[in-house]
Scaffold this motif. Structure first.
Motif, PDB file in Angstrom:
ATOM      1  N   MET A 137      -5.753  -7.928  -9.240  1.00 44.80           N
ATOM      2  CA  MET A 137      -6.528  -6.758  -9.693  1.00 44.80           C
ATOM      3  C   MET A 137      -5.589  -5.595  -9.987  1.00 44.80           C
ATOM      4  O   MET A 137      -4.665  -5.361  -9.227  1.00 44.80           O
ATOM      5  N   SER A 138      -5.815  -4.868 -11.071  1.00 45.27           N
ATOM      6  CA  SER A 138      -4.972  -3.698 -11.316  1.00 45.27           C
ATOM      7  C   SER A 138      -5.440  -2.550 -10.432  1.00 45.27           C
ATOM      8  O   SER A 138      -6.579  -2.510  -9.997  1.00 45.27           O
ATOM      9  N   ASP A 139      -4.548  -1.598 -10.212  1.00 44.62           N
ATOM     10  CA  ASP A 139      -4.853  -0.435  -9.383  1.00 44.62           C
ATOM     11  C   ASP A 139      -6.123   0.245  -9.878  1.00 44.62           C
ATOM     12  O   ASP A 139      -7.057   0.500  -9.135  1.00 44.62           O
ATOM     13  N   GLN A 140      -6.160   0.476 -11.208  1.00 43.37           N
ATOM     14  CA  GLN A 140      -7.267   1.199 -11.810  1.00 43.37           C
ATOM     15  C   GLN A 140      -8.580   0.446 -11.629  1.00 43.37           C
ATOM     16  O   GLN A 140      -9.565   1.009 -11.179  1.00 43.37           O
ATOM     17  N   ALA A 141      -8.567  -0.860 -11.949  1.00 45.90           N
ATOM     18  CA  ALA A 141      -9.807  -1.629 -11.932  1.00 45.90           C
ATOM     19  C   ALA A 141     -10.379  -1.723 -10.533  1.00 45.90           C
ATOM     20  O   ALA A 141     -11.585  -1.659 -10.359  1.00 45.90           O
ATOM     21  N   SER A 142      -9.561  -1.856  -9.520  1.00 44.61           N
ATOM     22  CA  SER A 142     -10.102  -2.085  -8.196  1.00 44.61           C
ATOM     23  C   SER A 142     -10.417  -0.786  -7.467  1.00 44.61           C
ATOM     24  O   SER A 142     -11.497  -0.627  -6.919  1.00 44.61           O
ATOM     25  N   THR A 143      -9.485   0.159  -7.507  1.00 45.65           N
ATOM     26  CA  THR A 143      -9.691   1.403  -6.774  1.00 45.65           C
ATOM     27  C   THR A 143     -10.945   2.119  -7.240  1.00 45.65           C
ATOM     28  O   THR A 143     -11.642   2.734  -6.447  1.00 45.65           O
ATOM     29  N   TYR A 144     -11.230   2.060  -8.545  1.00 44.55           N
ATOM     30  CA  TYR A 144     -12.354   2.825  -9.081  1.00 44.55           C
ATOM     31  C   TYR A 144     -13.579   1.966  -9.389  1.00 44.55           C
ATOM     32  O   TYR A 144     -14.511   2.422 -10.025  1.00 44.55           O
TER      33      TYR A 144
ATOM     34  N   GLU B 138      -4.846  -3.747  -1.289  1.00 47.35           N
ATOM     35  CA  GLU B 138      -4.248  -2.739  -2.168  1.00 47.35           C
ATOM     36  C   GLU B 138      -3.228  -1.904  -1.398  1.00 47.35           C
ATOM     37  O   GLU B 138      -3.453  -1.557  -0.236  1.00 47.35           O
ATOM     38  N   GLU B 139      -2.173  -1.541  -2.098  1.00 46.74           N
ATOM     39  CA  GLU B 139      -1.211  -0.600  -1.520  1.00 46.74           C
ATOM     40  C   GLU B 139      -1.836   0.798  -1.520  1.00 46.74           C
ATOM     41  O   GLU B 139      -2.925   0.992  -2.052  1.00 46.74           O
ATOM     42  N   ALA B 140      -1.114   1.754  -0.987  1.00 54.54           N
ATOM     43  CA  ALA B 140      -1.613   3.133  -0.974  1.00 54.54           C
ATOM     44  C   ALA B 140      -1.821   3.620  -2.406  1.00 54.54           C
ATOM     45  O   ALA B 140      -1.035   3.288  -3.293  1.00 54.54           O
ATOM     46  N   PRO B 141      -2.868   4.398  -2.648  1.00 57.08           N
ATOM     47  CA  PRO B 141      -3.049   4.964  -3.989  1.00 57.08           C
ATOM     48  C   PRO B 141      -1.961   5.999  -4.294  1.00 57.08           C
ATOM     49  O   PRO B 141      -1.289   6.488  -3.382  1.00 57.08           O
ATOM     50  N   LYS B 142      -1.807   6.312  -5.578  1.00 54.89           N
ATOM     51  CA  LYS B 142      -0.683   7.198  -5.973  1.00 54.89           C
ATOM     52  C   LYS B 142      -1.107   8.663  -5.904  1.00 54.89           C
ATOM     53  O   LYS B 142      -1.211   9.343  -6.927  1.00 54.89           O
TER      54      LYS B 142
ATOM     55  N   GLY C 283      -8.646   4.929   1.854  1.00 51.07           N
ATOM     56  CA  GLY C 283      -9.885   5.465   1.279  1.00 51.07           C
ATOM     57  C   GLY C 283      -9.832   6.989   1.202  1.00 51.07           C
ATOM     58  O   GLY C 283      -8.759   7.587   1.019  1.00 51.07           O
ATOM     59  N   CYS C 284     -10.999   7.603   1.378  1.00 49.57           N
ATOM     60  CA  CYS C 284     -11.073   9.073   1.248  1.00 49.57           C
ATOM     61  C   CYS C 284     -10.127   9.785   2.194  1.00 49.57           C
ATOM     62  O   CYS C 284      -9.668  10.896   1.893  1.00 49.57           O
TER      63      CYS C 284
END
Ligand code: FAD
Length: 455
Positions: A1-8, A21-25, A85-86
């Motif tokens: 999964m790409s960062d964009q597709a999964s995180t959002y 997932e690794e930590a978000p940027k 997460g948040c």
């Protein structure tokens, strides 16, 4: 999964949690230093007293407090990284906030005794954050106290004055009123700033350093924290809950669900049709130059937000960047996210005209959780008194989530439930839950129109 597709990905559409997932940027992750050790992916079966699902502030605070109270073993199961997460993406404001209901409605809605109890609980929530930071010696760049609520239109000044009178006379909180000139002289000389209320309680900090500190505190108290460990099934077998994870099964007498805006409601029955995850976005600019900072007289370290219903929240960071957050898109995709990033930059230009060319050095979003009655709920499943949850902080959960973890631990250790009844009740269901996104889109465009007219 790409960062964009999964995180959002819309949590309402998920059947399994985003995991691995690794930590978000975010700016926070980029400046937090090395992540603390945790107990890694769960690779074998485990039996414990309490299993905590979710490694944000709620889950980590619950685990810390339970372990301190001598309840154990306690295991936190986090699908990604603690603070993914948040809790690692927020605007960094620890405020005495409990949901988003205007104070003038509190007595009418709950009666004066309960309104008093809710106000005390909000202050206690902030105190819980201060205490945990000091007990666990967490270095999270906590700033001096102060929160400015700024009138973004002249029409909002009288509402601020009325709010001040209510806070002082009804709730006994001494808030200061600043007209536009004082605001410019003492805090920041910006646009969309006609007056402000200054709360003496609230402080900004570094959210990821706080999350990392909580990981260390929970583990030092005796809890284990398993990253990369999504719970993908939950069932009951006799006195034990069975939590399925990809590489190990957990048996626990009690479970705390602490997944908030990232909850996959299809997995957890007590949450079904009871949450509305909404995307909130943050942009962080390049540092102000010394000339820009001087021109704007921007020295305050206060948390700041405006009087919009869909508010902007902002602060100057210790390295003189400006952080500003606001609503995200109803349906995030690359184009919608780019539009919202540009809208945040435009808001910076209006509020800080002295910053010549604000750029998005960092930009991210996170799913906050709304509830139908607009308050958080710290409760227990109706049909199983060993299945607990705390969530629905309506985008103001830094202090409330940490406090909720504490209250849950106290409840589990002694059977006490000290929370005011509106919060300790179960999460109410959304009517017409299948249409939550449609309702959100209608409400957001209605509020946006009112905000721009100062209504
Ligand atoms: C952009 C933004 C700005 C904000 N600004 C502020 C602010 O300034 N002040 C404020 O008070 N609040 C703010 N908030 C809200 C605040 O950050 C949250 O209310 C708070 O962090 C919630 O913490 P939590 O632990 O309940 O949830 P989270 O931190 O979201 O943690 C939930 C965790 O659960 C994990 N998870 C989900 N499902 C599973 C599963 N099945 N198995 C295992 N793990 C799972 C996720 O990976 C996630 O890490 C903001 C939020 C956002 C997104």
């Amino acid at each position: 999964m790409s960062d964009q597709a999964s995180t959002y990905t819309d949590p309402l559409a998920l059947r399994l949690p985003v995991h691995g997932e690794e930590a978000p940027k975010t700016y926070w992750h980029a400046t937090a230093g090395t992540a603390p050790y945790d107990d890694g992916v769960l690779t074998q079966d485990l039996t414990c007293e309490v299993a905590v699902i979710g490694g944000g502030y709620t889950g980590l605070s619950s685990a810390y407090q339970l372990a301190r109270l001598g309840i154990g073993p306690v295991a936190v199961l986090e699908a990604n990284r603690p603070g993914w997460g948040c809790s690692g993406r927020n605007g960094s404001f620890a405020r005495p906030a409990i949901g988003r209901i205007p104070y003038e409605e509190w007595d009418r809605r709950w009666g004066s005794d309960t309104a008093d109890a809710m106000f005390s609980e909000a202050l206690a929530a902030l105190q819980s954050v201060r205490e945990i930071i000091s007990e666990a010696a967490i270095d999270c760049e906590a700033m001096p106290e102060g929160w400015l609520k700024v009138a973004h239109r002249p029409e909002k000044v009288s509402a601020l004055q009325a709010e001040r009178a209510l806070l002082q006379e009804r709730f006994g909180l001494d808030v200061d009123y600043l007209d536009g000139e004082r605001l410019a002289a003492e805090h920041v000389r910006g646009g969309e700033a006609y007056a402000a209320l200054r709360w003496p309680v609230s402080f900004a900090m570094h959210p990821v350093k706080l999350a990392y500190g909580l990981v260390n505190a929970a583990r030092e108290a005796g809890a284990s924290v398993h990253s990369g460990t999504p719970v993908i099934g939950l069932s009951k077998e006799g006195a034990y809950h069975r939590l399925t994870t990809p590489a190990g099964e957990v048996r626990a007498r009690r479970v705390i669900i602490a997944t908030n805006g990232y909850s996959v409601e299809k997995l957890f029955t007590p949450l079904r049709n009871r949450l509305l995850p909404v995307l909130s976005n943050v942009v962080v600019t390049q540092p102000l130059t010394a000339e820009e900072k001087a021109e704007g007289n921007f020295h305050t370290t206060d948390c700041i937000s405006d009087t919009r219903k869909m508010l902007y929240y902002y602060r100057r960071l210790p390295d003189d960047r400006i952080m500003l957050g606001g609503k995200g898109p109803v349906r995030p995709g690359p184009a919608a996210m780019a539009r919202h990033r540009d809208a945040l930059l435009a808001a910076i230009s209006r509020k800080f005209p002295f910053m010549k060319n604000p750029c998005a050095d960092y930009f991210w979003g996170g799913w906050v959780a709304l509830t139908f009655d607009s308050i958080p709920h710290v409760s227990t499943a109706e049909d199983d008194r060993t299945l607990h949850y705390a969530m629905g902080y309506i985008g103001s959960g830094v202090s409330c989530s940490i406090h909720a973890g504490r209250r849950l631990a106290e409840h589990i250790s002694g059977g006490r439930q000290e929370l005011p009844v509106p919060m300790s009740r179960g999460l109410p269901k959304y009517p017409f839950a299948a249409f939550r996104r449609v309702g959100q889109a209608i409400a957001m465009s209605w509020f946006a129109r009112k905000d721009e007219r100062g209504l």
